[in-house]
Structure formats: structure tokens, C-alpha cells
Motif scaffolding. Structure first.
Motif, short mmCIF file in Angstrom:
data_model
loop_
_atom_site.label_atom_id
_atom_site.label_comp_id
_atom_site.label_asym_id
_atom_site.label_seq_id
_atom_site.Cartn_x
_atom_site.Cartn_y
_atom_site.Cartn_z
N ASP A 355 18.83 34.29 -23.95
CA ASP A 355 19.39 33.29 -23.03
C ASP A 355 18.32 32.49 -22.30
O ASP A 355 18.64 31.66 -21.44
N GLY A 356 17.06 32.73 -22.61
CA GLY A 356 15.98 32.07 -21.87
C GLY A 356 15.87 30.59 -22.17
O GLY A 356 16.28 30.11 -23.23
N ASN A 357 15.28 29.87 -21.20
CA ASN A 357 15.05 28.44 -21.33
C ASN A 357 13.61 28.16 -20.91
O ASN A 357 13.21 28.45 -19.78
N PRO A 358 12.79 27.60 -21.80
CA PRO A 358 11.39 27.33 -21.45
C PRO A 358 11.24 26.44 -20.23
O PRO A 358 10.25 26.56 -19.49
N VAL A 359 12.20 25.55 -19.98
CA VAL A 359 12.12 24.68 -18.80
C VAL A 359 12.13 25.52 -17.52
O VAL A 359 11.39 25.24 -16.57
N THR A 360 12.95 26.56 -17.51
CA THR A 360 13.02 27.44 -16.33
C THR A 360 11.69 28.15 -16.11
O THR A 360 11.20 28.25 -14.97
N ILE A 361 11.09 28.62 -17.20
CA ILE A 361 9.81 29.31 -17.08
C ILE A 361 8.73 28.36 -16.58
O ILE A 361 7.90 28.72 -15.72
N ARG A 362 8.71 27.13 -17.07
CA ARG A 362 7.70 26.17 -16.61
C ARG A 362 7.84 25.92 -15.12
O ARG A 362 6.83 25.77 -14.40
N ALA A 363 9.07 25.84 -14.63
CA ALA A 363 9.27 25.65 -13.20
C ALA A 363 8.77 26.85 -12.40
O ALA A 363 8.16 26.70 -11.34
#
Length: 485
Positions: A355-363
Motif C-alpha cells: 500500500d506504500g506510495n513513494p510520494v509519501t516517503i519523499r515527504a
């Protein structure tokens, strides 16, 4: 160009000029380059009724100024290039539009004296308004100014073509070459010829620059000076930076600071400069130039991660300890476990699973870097400083099969509240390995230390081992009590 278009344009200019001089809305506009110049001049407070350019040089000292100017050796070249314009006035200024040299017939020289087209007078747009010299310097390109395009009314009988001259050594405009006349207009080829003269002067300046560079390079190699980046007196990189990390030029601050020749007995004056990437280097005068030497990089502060046990996770960067959120602790733990780095996609999968999103991790990384700065690098994300982590210390104890050190290092599960798939896997694996090592190699003291952790508190096999100790051992009594609960 025929006179009819000139007459129509002159009428347009006269109307626009009257409106500009009185502050009214312009009924029509001159061409773009002139309109922009008029606006700059008026914004600077220029008075169109001025009668002459101001004299800014003490004429008794002008010879010294001329001899020191970089265009002085190029006078024969410029004069020869423009020799076909013998009936006109040729002017060469410095980079601020101050007249240093001029040539022309007696009649045009007398006319030029009346408006300040003479030695030592300044032709900057801000003080004289729109004119060939000032506008060429302001725009950085060749320009022709037709008579009524001048803002100063007394110049309406003059036309001029001018081109700036840029010194390739410093990258700054050092002068301007101008051809002026009292004719209604100049021949269309005049602007091209003036531009060619300026380019020819720049080419000659570049040739002289390369000759100076080569002399400096040969002297550096002959003296076998200590390693460093060789710079020109103006900070241009000559050699010693094959990767081009420094760019073309290093800002020197004050390039006029006195030099000490490397062959003299005087100690070399050194100073520090801050480079574009924020690093500090030593600038050392060498002959007519400089040597730039890197300072030994200071060791970055260590990052300490305390993530084992039931307490809140915390980190320390150098001497500064601070709490950290569970999400940030998960990211730091994963980066510590993967020292070669992780992409945003990999890190997202390790933290959130499918369910991960790279955009969330970058933030999250952006917020984390706000706290830790350069301790975290990108592409891929990785820790760029020494790392000490309690769970990494446990791993080292397991590898060495050192039960005594392991019992002291293991404080409990890794981030017990984390639901990250990768953290859960690491936590379970670490727990299993610690338990197996202590059961096989641990003493009663080591087993008792593990029994104080969250996982060991109710571990049946650990408690049975402890309960088998001598009946008078308090640890045996405590273990039997736990077994009965």
C-alpha cells in the motif's frame, strides 16, 4: 533607408519625446530597445533638457587611467578596424561609459566638445539618458541610436552605433566602442562594423589571457609547487580541477589583495574562501595567480539510534539528543540496515508494504532532513554520516557469539510498536537469534538479563533454566513465581 520612413519615425519620436518629458502618457512608442532605455533613464531622474554629459575625470590624471586600462594595447587594432569611417567620431570608453579615447576630424571634434563627447565625460544612461554608449552598456549588446531616439534634446542632431567589449578574463564589460556623427543617420553597415570591432577586441583579450595562463601554468609545473587548483588573478580555474567541480571561476572576494611571489622569502599570506558547495578551502597567492587547496574535511557528527526496548525511540546527532516519531525511526532504522541506500520505491515498500506510495516517503524524508540536514543523502536515500545503533551493536555481538556483550546490549525488541513489514521481520529475526545465542552460550546472569526484557519476561524455556538454579538464588525464586502465573 529612405528619408520618408525616417520622417514618419521622427514625427512619432517627437510626439513620444514631448509626452515623456512632461510625464504624460506616450501617444506612440519608439522601438522596443529605445522604449526600455527611455524608461530606465526617466526612472533614474534624467532631465531631457540637460545640455552636456558631465566631466567625471580630472584630465591631468587621465593618462594614468588610460595606460592602466586593458583596452590600451588594443587602440591600434580598434582604430585600424574602423579606419573606413574616417569622417565620423570614434570613441572608446571604460565599462561605465567614461570616455578614454576619441578620434575624428577637427570639425566633428568641436561639435562633440559642445555636448561632452570628449575625454573624461560620462555617458551612462542614468546621467545622459538614451545614447549609443550608455544603452549598449546597459543591454550588453550592440545598438544603434537614431537622432531623435536620444532623450537629451541637444543630441537630436547626432546618431551613433556602439558595442560593449567584455573581458573574457573577468567576465565583466570593460569598455565600449562607439561611432557617432551629426549626419541624419549612419550607414546600416556601421553597427555591424562596430560590433565586429568589439568582437575582434574580445578575441585579442582572450589570446592575451591564454598566454598569461600558459606562463603561469609553466611556472607552477617548473617549481613543482604543492598540489592544488591553479587560479588566475581573477579566480578563473586554469588547472587542477579535471572534474569541473569548481566551475569556471572561484569567487575571491577581493581580487585586488596584494600578492606575495612564491619565490620570495616572505611568508605567503593565506585566507579561507567558501566554495559554491559550502566547503571551505585555503587560497594561497602564487606568482600572479593563486593556489586553492582543500582543507581536510571535518568528520561529520555520528548519528546514534536508540530503538530497542519499550521506551520511546530517540536519536542523537553529535551531542544533541532528541526524540523521534515512530515513522521517522522506521525510516532511519531501514537506512541503517541498508547502508548502500534505498530508492523511494524500495523504502516505501519496506515501510508500508504493497500500500506504500513513494510520494509519501519523499515527504517524510524532506521533514526528516529538516532535522538532520546533510546526514541523509538522496539518489538513493542513505545515511551519509557514521551510524551507531543499538540493534546494529546486537548484530555484532551475535556474529561474535559474545553472550556477555549480547546480554548487556539487548534491551528488548526493535521498535515494538512498528507495523512496518521490514521492521517486523528484522525484529522477529533479531529476537530469535538473541534467544538462541543466550540459551546456548549464556550464563545465568545473561539469561536473567534477557528475562528482564519484554520478550524474555514470560519466556518459558528461559525461566525453566533460571528456576533450576540453587533454591537459595533469588533469581530461581523469581523464575518459579513467573512460571506459576
Amino acid at each position: 533607408m529612405s528619408y520618408a520612413p525616417h520622417d514618419a519615425y521622427s514625427r512619432l519620436l517627437r510626439g513620444a519625446h514631448e509626452a515623456a518629458a512632461t510625464g504624460r502618457v506616450w501617444p506612440a512608442h519608439p522601438r522596443g530597445v529605445i522604449r526600455a532605455s527611455w524608461q530606465r533613464s526617466l526612472d533614474a531622474g534624467f532631465d531631457p533638457e540637460a545640455r552636456s554629459a558631465p566631466l567625471v575625470y580630472d584630465l591631468s590624471r587621465l593618462d594614468d587611467v588610460r595606460s592602466a586600462h586593458p583596452l590600451h594595447p588594443l587602440l591600434p587594432l580598434l582604430a585600424g578596424t574602423l579606419s573606413g569611417l574616417a569622417d565620423h567620431l570614434m570613441i572608446i570608453t571604460d565599462g561605465r561609459g567614461r570616455v578614454l579615447w576619441r578620434e575624428g576630424g577637427n570639425t566633428i571634434l568641436r561639435r562633440a566638445d559642445q555636448v561632452g563627447l570628449a575625454d573624461g565625460h560620462e555617458w551612462d544612461e542614468r546621467v545622459v539618458g538614451t545614447n549609443g554608449i550608455g544603452t549598449a552598456l546597459a543591454t550588453g549588446r550592440p545598438v544603434h541610436v537614431y537622432s531623435e531616439e536620444h532623450l537629451m534634446r541637444v543630441l537630436h542632431v547626432w546618431s551613433c552605433s556602439a558595442a560593449p567589449i567584455t573581458d573574457p578574463d573577468t567576465g565583466r564589460v570593460v569598455g565600449c566602442v562607439d561611432v557617432s556623427d551629426t549626419a541624419r543617420t549612419l550607414h546600416p553597415a556601421t553597427l555591424a562594423l562596430v560590433g565586429a570591432a568589439a568582437k575582434l577586441a574580445e578575441s585579442r583579450l582572450a589570446l592575451h589571457m591564454h598566454e598569461r595562463d600558459e606562463r603561469l601554468r609553466r611556472r607552477y609545473e617548473a617549481l613543482r609547487a604543492r598540489p592544488g587548483v591553479l587560479l588566475s588573478p581573477t579566480g578563473r580555474v586554469i588547472s587542477g580541477d579535471p572534474g569541473g567541480r569548481l566551475g569556471e571561476r572561484v569567487p575571491l572576494g577581493d581580487p585586488t589583495a596584494p600578492h606575495h611571489d612564491v619565490t620570495t622569502a616572505e611568508p605567503l599570506a593565506e585566507r579561507r574562501v567558501v566554495l559554491g558547495d559550502g566547503t571551505v578551502a585555503v587560497l594561497e597567492p602564487f606568482s600572479e595567480g593563486y593556489l586553492l587547496r582543500a582543507l581536510p574535511a571535518a568528520a561529520p557528527p555520528a548519528l546514534t539510534l536508540s530503538f530497542l526496548g519499550e521506551g520511546l525511540p530517540s536519536i542523537s546527532l553529535g551531542d544533541h539528543e532528541r526524540p523521534v516519531s515512530l515513522r521517522h525511526a522506521e525510516i532511519l532504522a531501514l537506512l541503517a540496515l541498508h547502508p548502500h541506500g534505498l530508492t523511494a520505491e524500495q523504502l516505501s515498500f519496506h515501510v508500508y508494504g504493497d500500500d506504500g506510495n513513494p510520494v509519501t516517503i519523499r515527504a517524510e524524508i524532506h521533514r526528516l532532513r529538516g532535522q538532520l540536514g546533510k546526514a541523509i543523502c538522496a539518489k538513493p536515500y542513505r545515511l551519509a554520516c557514521p551510524v551507531e545503533a543499538d540493534f546494529l551493536a546486537v548484530r555484532r555481538c551475535l556474529a561474535a557469539k559474545d553472550a556477555a556483550a549480547l546480554a548487556g546490549a539487548y534491551k528488548g525488541p526493535l521498535l515494538p510498536r512498528s507495523e512496518s513489514p521490514e521492521i517486523r521481520r528484522e525484529r522477529d529475526e533479531l529476537e530469535a537469534q538473541v534467544r538462541a545465542c543466550l540459551l546456548r552460550h549464556g550464563s545465568p546472569e545473561h539469561l536473567w538479563s534477557y528475562a528482564q526484557t519484554f520478550s524474555g519476561r514470560d519466556d518459558y524455556e528461559i525461566l525453566e533454566r533460571l528456576a533450576a538454579l540453587h533454591p537459595t538464588d533469588t533469581r530461581a525464586a523469581a523464575a518459579r513465581t513467573r512460571l506459576l502465573l
